[in-house]
Design a protein around this motif. Structure first.
Motif, PDB file in Angstrom:
ATOM      1  N   LEU A 255      44.005  53.853  51.075  1.00  0.00           N
ATOM      2  CA  LEU A 255      44.996  54.831  51.515  1.00  0.00           C
ATOM      3  C   LEU A 255      44.274  55.994  52.173  1.00  0.00           C
ATOM      4  CD1 LEU A 255      48.024  55.638  51.473  1.00  0.00           C
ATOM      5  CD2 LEU A 255      47.522  56.923  49.382  1.00  0.00           C
ATOM      6  N   ASN A 256      44.554  56.192  53.463  1.00  0.00           N
ATOM      7  CA  ASN A 256      43.941  57.280  54.216  1.00  0.00           C
ATOM      8  C   ASN A 256      44.987  58.360  54.464  1.00  0.00           C
ATOM      9  OD1 ASN A 256      43.455  58.477  57.201  1.00  0.00           O
ATOM     10  ND2 ASN A 256      41.485  58.093  56.200  1.00  0.00           N
ATOM     11  N   ALA A 257      44.634  59.610  54.150  1.00  0.00           N
ATOM     12  CA  ALA A 257      45.539  60.745  54.342  1.00  0.00           C
ATOM     13  C   ALA A 257      44.931  61.679  55.379  1.00  0.00           C
ATOM     14  CB  ALA A 257      45.762  61.485  53.024  1.00  0.00           C
ATOM     15  N   SER A 258      45.572  61.792  56.535  1.00  0.00           N
ATOM     16  CA  SER A 258      45.094  62.679  57.601  1.00  0.00           C
ATOM     17  C   SER A 258      46.034  63.874  57.722  1.00  0.00           C
ATOM     18  CB  SER A 258      45.006  61.924  58.933  1.00  0.00           C
ATOM     19  OG  SER A 258      46.261  61.371  59.281  1.00  0.00           O
ATOM     20  N   ILE A 259      45.461  65.043  57.930  1.00  0.00           N
ATOM     21  CA  ILE A 259      46.247  66.273  57.900  1.00  0.00           C
ATOM     22  C   ILE A 259      46.850  66.584  59.266  1.00  0.00           C
ATOM     23  CG2 ILE A 259      44.293  67.795  58.411  1.00  0.00           C
ATOM     24  CD1 ILE A 259      45.504  69.749  56.313  1.00  0.00           C
TER      25      ILE A 259
ATOM     26  N   GLY B 115      50.327  71.456  57.999  1.00  0.00           N
ATOM     27  CA  GLY B 115      49.509  71.436  56.792  1.00  0.00           C
ATOM     28  C   GLY B 115      49.853  70.291  55.867  1.00  0.00           C
ATOM     29  N   ARG B 116      50.738  69.398  56.318  1.00  0.00           N
ATOM     30  CA  ARG B 116      51.102  68.237  55.521  1.00  0.00           C
ATOM     31  C   ARG B 116      50.349  67.007  56.032  1.00  0.00           C
ATOM     32  NH1 ARG B 116      55.452  69.121  52.231  1.00  0.00           N
ATOM     33  NH2 ARG B 116      56.350  67.017  52.403  1.00  0.00           N
TER      34      ARG B 116
ATOM     35  N   ASP C 261      54.552  63.237  57.004  1.00  0.00           N
ATOM     36  CA  ASP C 261      55.066  64.492  56.449  1.00  0.00           C
ATOM     37  C   ASP C 261      55.076  64.467  54.915  1.00  0.00           C
ATOM     38  OD1 ASP C 261      56.088  67.096  56.652  1.00  0.00           O
ATOM     39  OD2 ASP C 261      58.156  66.378  56.491  1.00  0.00           O
ATOM     40  N   VAL C 262      53.914  64.237  54.336  1.00  0.00           N
ATOM     41  CA  VAL C 262      53.767  64.138  52.876  1.00  0.00           C
ATOM     42  C   VAL C 262      52.961  65.327  52.369  1.00  0.00           C
ATOM     43  CG1 VAL C 262      52.898  62.713  50.971  1.00  0.00           C
ATOM     44  CG2 VAL C 262      53.840  61.616  53.024  1.00  0.00           C
ATOM     45  N   GLY C 263      53.441  65.971  51.318  1.00  0.00           N
ATOM     46  CA  GLY C 263      52.710  67.080  50.715  1.00  0.00           C
ATOM     47  C   GLY C 263      51.477  66.607  49.975  1.00  0.00           C
TER      48      GLY C 263
ATOM     49  N   GLU D  83      41.543  63.515  54.224  1.00  0.00           N
ATOM     50  CA  GLU D  83      40.821  64.283  55.232  1.00  0.00           C
ATOM     51  C   GLU D  83      40.532  65.694  54.712  1.00  0.00           C
ATOM     52  OE1 GLU D  83      41.309  65.829  59.885  1.00  0.00           O
ATOM     53  OE2 GLU D  83      42.896  64.646  58.926  1.00  0.00           O
ATOM     54  N   GLY D  84      39.280  66.106  54.862  1.00  0.00           N
ATOM     55  CA  GLY D  84      38.885  67.432  54.389  1.00  0.00           C
ATOM     56  C   GLY D  84      38.526  67.472  52.921  1.00  0.00           C
ATOM     57  N   GLY D  85      38.574  66.331  52.249  1.00  0.00           N
ATOM     58  CA  GLY D  85      38.237  66.274  50.826  1.00  0.00           C
ATOM     59  C   GLY D  85      39.476  66.170  49.960  1.00  0.00           C
TER      60      GLY D  85
END
Length: 613
Positions: free
Chosen positions: A412-416, A421-422, A467-469, A503-505
């Protein structure tokens, strides 16, 4: 012994750090294993491990008490469960994020019809209020027949105390219980955690409050049967909720029957299981079922909606004045025990101990569980129904498809999104296209997010959510399978634990702190309770969940003065000051607002930490 009215096992009290021979111990590290896992149950366990408290009360939800207990637990607990077998929670809890590093999904070695089934706690405690080098070490091993869930079925458990000695009592590479635990830790990336257990496990000398000739018996995988039975016995009792193999066979039970002469065979199970097998196949056994009044009683009284039934697993063999107990995770099935021709395909763990027949023999135990009044015992003689359930072979077999899902690697990759900011989420897997086609031929499959129950997507090679917090991102991925082409259209949900890259830690734990400690009053209450040596679980649970609420107020100088508590801690309880510093370190670089007046005050007391090092 084991009278249901008097012999109760308090789960919370067994997890609590012990007080022995004038020495107070504190939690240091633990390994737990379970087949299925309830996240809310696991959230409650740290209350007992870290707060020396029981598990009564409402411990569900986003409680500050749980936040603190999980903070203390960080890096010191590993929970091994069968991959896919996390229960879907009733509602999402941001604290689940703090559990993720503890969770280690296991894919069974024996293939799609095998299970990782042991149910254990191995806990290391150390002497409190002393240096690490001088601290005495105490171990506890809890062998259970229940999973880490809120299931209220009738179970059995045994708790062993372990003394850490200078001599080896167990050898590695001998198919021992120590090999079982070190095998679980083979991929452990925290070297101190693994090395401590590896060094100490062979040196533990176990004791039990009753019995002799204690043995710990892992089974399946690299191990043999989780049993140590004599070939000839005067009688045998089998307690097992499940008995059937595929096609309704009972090969394991038939093999156990050869261990004693007719007619001294006693079988206790669920009424539905006995009826599904039928009286003809069980003619060599005296059959008893758990009382329907207990199974249905709570539902009839509307006290609890959780199912209640038999879940205990126990085999008792008797030879003259000596009886042997095997209790633990293994049902009387070929998958769990093997049979005369097969070794088990499940991973299991059983405890064996020996005692006097007059105290723990099969007929003694049966008399404890029956009564002279018809229909009032824990168990009752079973009257077979003429109606039998369908065999497993006639039921849709989801395991053929879920196994491909649980053994796959998921990422699962989360990119900002810089503007909002989501986060945008991308989920991938390495299931081969032909295998994916096979699954989708027989099942409709939807993949979701634990925190977004209404945003499921049909399974494909790549899946996206937008658009996930940050606190909504979870490595635990629910996958729902709906069978095609069957009259009842059964469904199953498995939860896959994915590797996660933010992303970003990965700062989700800091965001959880920010969102839960969203007022100065809640933070000051938190600090006040950390300083209090006699704060109770009820004090912690009284901190309001949202806003300022009406919880117990805290102040720096009035009513509940933190200043006075800091003064007392500096003089009498420097460990409390360390707890405060640990909290401040955890909330560093978060948006939690710390009152300037407190920070100014803290600078004077922070000096005491260096003095007491």
């Amino acid at each position: 012994m084991l009278s249901p009215e008097s012999n109760r096992f308090d789960y919370g009290s067994q997890l609590k750090p012990p007080y022995i021979n004038g020495i107070q111990y504190e939690f240091d590290a633990a390994i737990a294993t379970t087949y299925s896992l309830d996240l809310d149950t696991l959230l409650a366990a740290p209350i007992a491990l870290c707060f020396d408290e029981t598990l009564e009360g409402d411990l569900r939800g986003e409680k500050i008490a749980l936040l603190e207990a999980l903070g203390q637990l960080k890096g010191r607990l590993r929970v091994f469960y069968q991959q896919g077998n996390i229960k879907v929670p009733r509602e999402y809890n941001r604290l689940f994020t703090l559990l993720e590093p503890c969770l280690k999904g296991v894919v069974p070695d024996g293939g799609e019809h095998a299970s990782f089934h042991p149910k254990l706690w191995l806990i290391r405690y150390k002497q409190a209020n002393t240096s690490k080098r001088k601290a005495k070490i105490f171990y506890r091993l809890i062998v259970l027949s229940r999973n880490l869930t809120f299931d209220r079925s009738w179970d059995l458990a045994a708790s062993l105390d372990g003394e850490l000695t200078k001599d080896n009592h167990t050898q590695y590479k001998s198919d021992s219980w120590a090999d079982f635990f070190i095998g679980l830790l083979k991929n452990e990336d925290q070297t101190d955690f693994k090395s401590t257990f590896k060094k100490e496990l062979p040196k533990i000398k176990w004791t039990i409050s009753y019995g002799r000739q204690l043995k710990l018996l892992p089974g399946g995988g690299n191990f043999d049967k989780p049993l140590d039975l004599h070939n000839t016995n005067d009688s045998i009792m089998v307690v097992s909720p499940f008995l059937k193999d595929s096609g309704g066979q009972i090969k394991a039970l038939n093999w156990l029957a050869t261990k004693t002469s007719d007619p001294a065979r006693i079988l206790l199970s669920r009424a539905t299981e006995l009826d599904a097998i039928g009286s003809e196949k069980l003619k060599d056994w005296d059959c008893y079922a758990i009382n329907d009044a207990l199974v249905d009683g709570a539902e009839k009284l509307e006290l609890d909606k959780e199912p209640q039934n038999l879940h205990a697993k126990l085999i008792i063999t008797q030879r003259g004045n000596t009886s042997h107990w095997h209790l633990g995770s293994a049902n009387a099935t070929t998958a769990a025990l093997g049979n005369a021709d097969q070794t088990p395909r499940n991973n299991e763990f059983m405890l064996r101990f020996t005692g006097e027949t007059s105290q723990i023999g099969p007929h003694v135990m049966l008399n404890n569980w029956l009564t002279d009044k018809e229909g009032e015992g824990l168990f009752v003689p079973h009257k077979f129904s003429s109606e039998q359930e369908e065999h497993d072979s006639e039921v849709f077999d989801f395991r053929r498809f879920t196994f491909s899902l649980i053994k796959a690697k998921w990422n699962l990759n989360a990119s900002i999104d810089r503007e909002s900011g989501r986060y945008d989420l991308t989920l991938t897997h390495n299931i081969e296209s032909n295998e994916l086609d096979r699954i989708l031929t027989y099942c409709d499959v939807e993949v979701g997010q634990l925190s977004l129950p209404n945003q499921s997507i049909k399974l494909n090679s790549k899946l996206n959510w937008c658009d996930v917090g940050l606190c909504e991102i979870s490595a635990l991925i629910p996958v729902k399978l709906q069978a095609k082409g069957t009259e009842l259209e059964p469904q199953k949900i498995v939860i896959i634990q994915a590797e996660i890259d933010v992303e970003g830690g990965d700062h989700r734990h800091k965001q959880v702190l920010t969102e839960l400690l969203n007022s100065e009053e809640k933070l000051l209450n938190y600090i006040r309770l950390l300083l209090s040596s006699d704060s109770t679980k009820e004090d912690w649970l009284s901190i309001p969940k949202k806003g300022k609420g009406t919880g117990q107020g805290a102040s720096l100088f009035d009513h509940s003065p933190i200043y006075e508590q800091l003064m007392f801690a500096a003089a009498r309880d420097p460990a409390a000051l360390l707890r405060i510093q640990t909290l401040l370190d955890r909330i560093e670089n978060t948006e939690v607002k710390i009152p300037e007046q407190f920070l100014s005050l803290w600078q004077h007391f922070k000096h005491e930490l260096k003095v007491n090092e």
